[in-house]
Design a protein around this motif. Sequence first.
Motif, PDB file in Angstrom:
ATOM      1  N   GLY A 193       0.858  -1.026   0.371  1.00 48.35           N
ATOM      2  CA  GLY A 193      -0.007  -0.201   0.031  1.00 48.35           C
ATOM      3  C   GLY A 193       0.806   0.772   0.014  1.00 48.35           C
ATOM      4  N   TYR A 194       2.382   1.327  -0.519  1.00 54.72           N
ATOM      5  CA  TYR A 194       2.568   1.714  -0.191  1.00 54.72           C
ATOM      6  C   TYR A 194       3.277   2.284  -1.967  1.00 54.72           C
ATOM      7  N   SER A 195       4.167   4.109  -1.981  1.00 54.75           N
ATOM      8  CA  SER A 195       4.630   4.176  -3.448  1.00 54.75           C
ATOM      9  C   SER A 195       5.585   4.173  -3.226  1.00 54.75           C
ATOM     10  N   LEU A 196       5.909   4.764  -4.730  1.00 57.40           N
ATOM     11  CA  LEU A 196       7.839   4.242  -4.906  1.00 57.40           C
ATOM     12  C   LEU A 196       8.376   5.792  -5.239  1.00 57.40           C
ATOM     13  N   ILE A 197       9.091   6.047  -5.194  1.00 60.47           N
ATOM     14  CA  ILE A 197       9.905   7.788  -5.663  1.00 60.47           C
ATOM     15  C   ILE A 197      11.862   6.621  -5.709  1.00 60.47           C
ATOM     16  N   LEU A 198      11.974   6.861  -7.180  1.00 56.85           N
ATOM     17  CA  LEU A 198      13.064   6.220  -7.573  1.00 56.85           C
ATOM     18  C   LEU A 198      13.815   7.496  -7.818  1.00 56.85           C
ATOM     19  N   CYS A 199      15.691   7.106  -7.686  1.00 62.24           N
ATOM     20  CA  CYS A 199      17.128   8.352  -7.511  1.00 62.24           C
ATOM     21  C   CYS A 199      17.445   7.215  -8.285  1.00 62.24           C
ATOM     22  N   ASN A 200      18.218   8.449  -9.284  1.00 62.40           N
ATOM     23  CA  ASN A 200      19.629   7.630  -9.287  1.00 62.40           C
ATOM     24  C   ASN A 200      20.761   8.762  -9.334  1.00 62.40           C
ATOM     25  N   SER A 201      21.797   8.385  -8.632  1.00 60.09           N
ATOM     26  CA  SER A 201      22.968   8.799  -8.468  1.00 60.09           C
ATOM     27  C   SER A 201      23.710   9.167  -8.885  1.00 60.09           C
ATOM     28  N   ASP A 202      23.869   7.922 -10.326  1.00 61.89           N
ATOM     29  CA  ASP A 202      25.176   8.100 -11.636  1.00 61.89           C
ATOM     30  C   ASP A 202      26.541   7.987 -10.924  1.00 61.89           C
ATOM     31  N   GLU A 203      26.680   6.933  -9.603  1.00 63.42           N
ATOM     32  CA  GLU A 203      27.897   6.677  -9.468  1.00 63.42           C
ATOM     33  C   GLU A 203      28.305   7.947  -8.810  1.00 63.42           C
ATOM     34  N   ASN A 204      27.746   8.799  -8.137  1.00 64.74           N
ATOM     35  CA  ASN A 204      28.145  10.239  -8.502  1.00 64.74           C
ATOM     36  C   ASN A 204      27.900  10.570  -6.558  1.00 64.74           C
ATOM     37  N   PRO A 205      28.903  10.838  -5.869  1.00 64.83           N
ATOM     38  CA  PRO A 205      28.672  10.779  -4.468  1.00 64.83           C
ATOM     39  C   PRO A 205      28.162  12.159  -3.916  1.00 64.83           C
ATOM     40  N   ASP A 206      28.342  13.105  -5.341  1.00 60.53           N
ATOM     41  CA  ASP A 206      27.441  13.870  -4.800  1.00 60.53           C
ATOM     42  C   ASP A 206      26.425  14.555  -5.384  1.00 60.53           C
ATOM     43  N   LYS A 207      25.505  13.838  -5.718  1.00 60.05           N
ATOM     44  CA  LYS A 207      24.562  13.848  -7.056  1.00 60.05           C
ATOM     45  C   LYS A 207      23.997  12.802  -5.200  1.00 60.05           C
ATOM     46  N   GLU A 208      24.411  11.835  -5.176  1.00 61.99           N
ATOM     47  CA  GLU A 208      23.671  10.845  -4.699  1.00 61.99           C
ATOM     48  C   GLU A 208      22.676  11.595  -2.507  1.00 61.99           C
ATOM     49  N   ARG A 209      24.062  12.542  -2.172  1.00 61.75           N
ATOM     50  CA  ARG A 209      24.175  13.392  -1.281  1.00 61.75           C
ATOM     51  C   ARG A 209      23.120  14.837  -1.271  1.00 61.75           C
ATOM     52  N   GLN A 210      22.471  14.606  -2.715  1.00 58.54           N
ATOM     53  CA  GLN A 210      21.461  15.909  -2.584  1.00 58.54           C
ATOM     54  C   GLN A 210      20.242  14.962  -2.557  1.00 58.54           C
ATOM     55  N   TYR A 211      20.317  13.531  -3.735  1.00 61.64           N
ATOM     56  CA  TYR A 211      18.725  12.731  -2.893  1.00 61.64           C
ATOM     57  C   TYR A 211      18.729  12.360  -2.000  1.00 61.64           C
ATOM     58  N   VAL A 212      19.052  12.216  -1.172  1.00 60.57           N
ATOM     59  CA  VAL A 212      19.616  11.934   0.130  1.00 60.57           C
ATOM     60  C   VAL A 212      18.984  12.895   1.453  1.00 60.57           C
ATOM     61  N   GLU A 213      18.812  14.556   0.827  1.00 60.64           N
ATOM     62  CA  GLU A 213      18.046  15.622   1.058  1.00 60.64           C
ATOM     63  C   GLU A 213      17.092  15.745   0.759  1.00 60.64           C
ATOM     64  N   VAL A 214      16.973  15.199  -0.371  1.00 61.45           N
ATOM     65  CA  VAL A 214      15.605  15.163  -0.960  1.00 61.45           C
ATOM     66  C   VAL A 214      14.470  14.780  -0.807  1.00 61.45           C
ATOM     67  N   LEU A 215      15.543  13.424  -0.294  1.00 63.45           N
ATOM     68  CA  LEU A 215      14.116  11.767   0.099  1.00 63.45           C
ATOM     69  C   LEU A 215      14.093  12.930   1.616  1.00 63.45           C
ATOM     70  N   CYS A 216      14.780  13.054   2.704  1.00 58.27           N
ATOM     71  CA  CYS A 216      14.699  13.793   3.824  1.00 58.27           C
ATOM     72  C   CYS A 216      13.262  14.566   3.493  1.00 58.27           C
ATOM     73  N   ALA A 217      13.016  16.150   3.330  1.00 59.65           N
ATOM     74  CA  ALA A 217      12.423  16.583   2.800  1.00 59.65           C
ATOM     75  C   ALA A 217      10.797  16.663   2.861  1.00 59.65           C
ATOM     76  N   GLU A 218      11.318  15.049   1.790  1.00 57.59           N
ATOM     77  CA  GLU A 218       9.745  14.664   1.239  1.00 57.59           C
ATOM     78  C   GLU A 218       9.370  13.670   2.218  1.00 57.59           C
ATOM     79  N   ARG A 219      10.121  13.405   3.341  1.00 63.41           N
ATOM     80  CA  ARG A 219       9.059  12.790   4.378  1.00 63.41           C
ATOM     81  C   ARG A 219       8.950  11.453   4.361  1.00 63.41           C
ATOM     82  N   VAL A 220       9.747  11.083   3.127  1.00 63.76           N
ATOM     83  CA  VAL A 220       9.303   9.540   3.210  1.00 63.76           C
ATOM     84  C   VAL A 220       9.687   8.868   3.976  1.00 63.76           C
ATOM     85  N   ALA A 221       9.169   7.404   4.338  1.00 61.37           N
ATOM     86  CA  ALA A 221       8.531   6.386   5.321  1.00 61.37           C
ATOM     87  C   ALA A 221       9.581   5.354   4.996  1.00 61.37           C
ATOM     88  N   GLY A 222      10.261   5.639   4.383  1.00 59.30           N
ATOM     89  CA  GLY A 222      11.916   4.630   4.692  1.00 59.30           C
ATOM     90  C   GLY A 222      12.878   4.552   3.021  1.00 59.30           C
TER      91      GLY A 222
END
Length: 338
Positions: free
Chosen positions: A89-118
């Motif tokens: 009963g949940y939905s999925l948000i897909l993010c792609n880091s492209d093996e780039n730690p900086d891009k990964e960090r940006q997505y981590v911040e976005v997912l936190c801001a979106e109040r994801v469950a996990g």
Amino acid sequence: MANIQDVAKRAGVSISTVSRVFNGTATVSAEIALRVRNAAQELQYQPSRAARALRANRSTIIGLLISDIQNPFFSSLIRGVEDVVQSSGYSLILCNSDENPDKERQYVEVLCAERVAGIIIVPTREHQRSLRLFRDREIPVVAVDRRVKDHSTDAVLVDNVRGAREGVAHLIANGYQRIGVITGPVSTTTGRERLLGYRQALEQAGIVHDPLLERCGSFKEHSGQQLADELLDLEEPPDALFVCNNLMTLGALEALHMRGRRVPEDMAVVGFDEMPWAALSSISLTTVTQPVYELGSTAALRLFQRLKSPNIFTRQEIVLAPMLCVRGSSRSRSAPMP
């Protein structure tokens, strides 16, 4: 587009009553609930899932952060995650880091801001400072495919050392002695562990380790081609290649083709990760295959265990077994040609 006020007016009830029907926060008579739902259907009204989650102080969104969306390996992994997430009963948000730690960090911040469950993450590196953001917000995290050095983060993995060891041992058993290896960055556990399995197979067979035969790249196709060229340029080139992911294998095969080297007549090849064409092309490719769908589904199941029982303190590491799929690209040197 209809809104909640329109539904309340059509059903002849208050806005708060419509809200209670869709949120399930209070008892509403069956007759009124049916009237509200019929009105919503007639007006094609869709209540906001995000708004409902915010009012209930919980999210129904799961974040999945992968490392290379162009790699077909991740298609099956994503499907495994998605099937479990949707059935829960949940939905999925897909993010792609492209093996780039900086891009990964940006997505981590976005997912936190979106109040994801996990979060389920394929980390770009073993040391993951960005995971502290999830811990600070009490968002459960499961690492998949690669480990992280974090004693609180669950992980779902494949036994890379075993898979690489079996792939290289197969080449040795078929008469190949000078085996080159092309792997990914050793900053990732997949790159480092597959290199370790290669070395273990040589040691167990009594073959002297030659550092000139080892190449580490980026897990990308162009890297596999470049590193295969480097091995072919050696004064004493290898007689077989063990390539540690599917895209690098494709690049290595392109390098062999450009030089007119036949597989396996001039060079045996074993890859890591299945490719859709592995058994269908002119080169029937021997591969170490991974249970990719199960990687994704198992990671999602573990995440939901965390969501249901947030006070679980024991970290769990689940390791799945790979399988060697033998085809023509690693045929024995003494085997007759078809």
